[in-house]
Scaffold this active site. Structure first.
Site, short mmCIF file in Angstrom:
data_model
loop_
_atom_site.label_atom_id
_atom_site.label_comp_id
_atom_site.label_asym_id
_atom_site.label_seq_id
_atom_site.Cartn_x
_atom_site.Cartn_y
_atom_site.Cartn_z
CD GLU A 83 -4.87 5.08 0.51
OE1 GLU A 83 -4.96 5.87 1.47
OE2 GLU A 83 -5.70 4.20 0.27
CB THR A 100 -3.94 4.02 -21.81
OG1 THR A 100 -4.05 4.05 -23.24
CG2 THR A 100 -5.24 4.43 -21.18
CE1 TYR A 102 -4.31 0.56 -0.34
CE2 TYR A 102 -4.41 -1.41 1.01
CZ TYR A 102 -5.02 -0.51 0.15
OH TYR A 102 -6.31 -0.68 -0.21
#
Ligand code: DSN
Length: 408
Positions: A51, A221, A49
């Site tokens: 963030e 993308t 993780y």
């Protein structure tokens, strides 16, 4: 249970791998990512993780993660020669939503390309959340040339005074003049967002003009012409960097997919090399050869041709719908996408056209001479649309042809 021991899933993945290698992929938004990129996407980075942004995380244990994301950002900035990059968007649609969140307030007006003319669903299509949050108005293409009519875009901009103009498309085969869009946006004090999801590889290789000098924000993308992992990116001026970061997280996303960000770092690095530029040149040449050959066989190409990696065929005169053509071609082992044509009269599930692109076959090493063979396969299949036996035979022929062009 480890996936390795999940025989049902392992078999399905094996079948999908076989399908990808034995079918002729002309889906303009797909490609084959190199094995090294696929390996990184499946690495231990999926466990982390992170963030926040490098140096400003909401989790501990991010020292190495910070280095990886910084590497991806640095390479992305170098590749696109831009001031600021955020590489966390999970997809192109997410990148667009983050850009709206950064530059707009709910209820603001946006001017974008009409879906049937080639615009993307995240550019305000009625069933997309963007259309509920913002007031979209649309420009289309000139009915004669089927190219963007910049004077018309200008007059719509003067009339509606949007806060944001979007330049970029999913099914537009011509060069987009970002400088003209920028002049229009500046004349009404609007932001310019350019969506290069489809043409990112061409822009990186300098085959399509870059929007970076002209746009306030660029979204894109990696898994289409950039030949990278699934995911998106956002480029902007340094001054907007904090807005884009906050809009991405916590605005519309939570934890970044670090396995994808590391794979993006490798994709950006590979795109800096000469071999990538050669691939892009061959891709554009292959696409033009295919369009030209199909045109000479009586197919109407929207706008009369292509400057990039894709084109749309209008099948109206052939008496076949887009969805019928898509299903027929699939029976022959050829994959394409049903597509709306400008001023479409049929429902999006049906469509009057078919979109073809050469990104994936060009990665397999197919050249101009083979594009003529591919045009013949397409023509044969569509002519034999009611003959399943012939289509099955053709499928075998297509698979045999592809054996000469293995996937890495
Ligand atoms: N769905 C993609 C395409 O096929 O063009 C765009 O996101």
């Amino acid at each position: 249970m480890d996936t390795f021991y999940d025989h049902q899933l392992a078999q399905l993945i094996e079948q999908e791998e076989h399908r990808q290698y034995t079918t002729l992929n002309l889906i303009a938004s797909e490609n084959y990512a190199p094995a090294a990129i696929r390996a990184i996407s499946g690495s231990v980075l999926t466990n982390k993780y992170a963030e926040g942004t490098p140096g400003k995380r909401f989790y501990s244990g991010c020292r190495i993660i910070d280095e990886i994301e910084t590497l991806a950002i640095t390479r992305c900035k170098k590749l696109f020669e831009c001031e600021y990059a955020n590489v966390q968007a999970h997809s192109g649609a997410q990148a667009n939503m983050a850009a709206y969140c950064a530059f707009l307030k709910p209820g603001d007006t946006v001017l974008s390309m009409d879906f049937s003319a080639g615009g993307h669903i995240s550019h305000g299509y009625s069933a997309n959340l963007s259309s509920q949050l913002y007031k979209f108005t649309f420009y289309t293409v000139d009915p004669e040339t089927e190219r963007i009519d910049y004077q018309k875009v200008d007059s719509l901009a003067q009339q509606h005074r949007p806060k944001l103009i979007i330049a970029g498309a999913s099914s537009y085969s011509r060069i987009i003049d970002f400088e003209k869009f920028s002049a229009i946006a500046r004349s009404i004090n609007a932001f310019l967002l350019t969506d290069i999801a489809h043409i990112a590889g061409l822009v990186a290789a300098k085959i399509h003009p870059s929007p970076v000098p002209f746009a306030d924000c660029v979204t894109g993308t990696l898994h289409k012409t950039l030949r990278g992992p699934r995911g998106g990116f956002i480029l902007c001026k340094e001054a907007y960097g904090h807005l884009v970061d906050r809009a991405t997280m916590p605005g519309i996303q939570g934890g970044p997919l670090m396995q994808q960000i590391a794979a993006k770092a490798l994709c950006f690095e590979l795109a800096l090399h000469d071999e990538f530029k050669k691939y892009q040149q061959q891709l554009v040449s292959n696409t033009a050869t295919l369009a030209c050959e199909l045109q000479s066989r009586g197919y109407r190409i929207v706008s009369g041709g292509t400057d990039n990696h894709l084109f749309v065929i209008d099948l109206t005169e052939k008496g076949i719908t887009g969805v019928e053509a898509e299903r027929t071609l699939e029976k022959a082992g050829i994959l394409a996408t049903r597509s709306s044509i400008p001023f479409e009269t049929k429902r999006p599930m049906i469509c009057s056209g078919i979109r073809l692109g050469a990104a994936a076959v060009s990665t397999r090493g197919v050249g101009d001479a083979e594009m003529l063979i591919i045009a013949n396969y397409i023509d044969e299949a569509l002519k034999k649309k009611s003959d399943d036996t012939s289509l099955a035979l053709l499928k075998d022929e297509v698979a045999a042809f592809l054996e000469q062009f293995p996937v890495e």
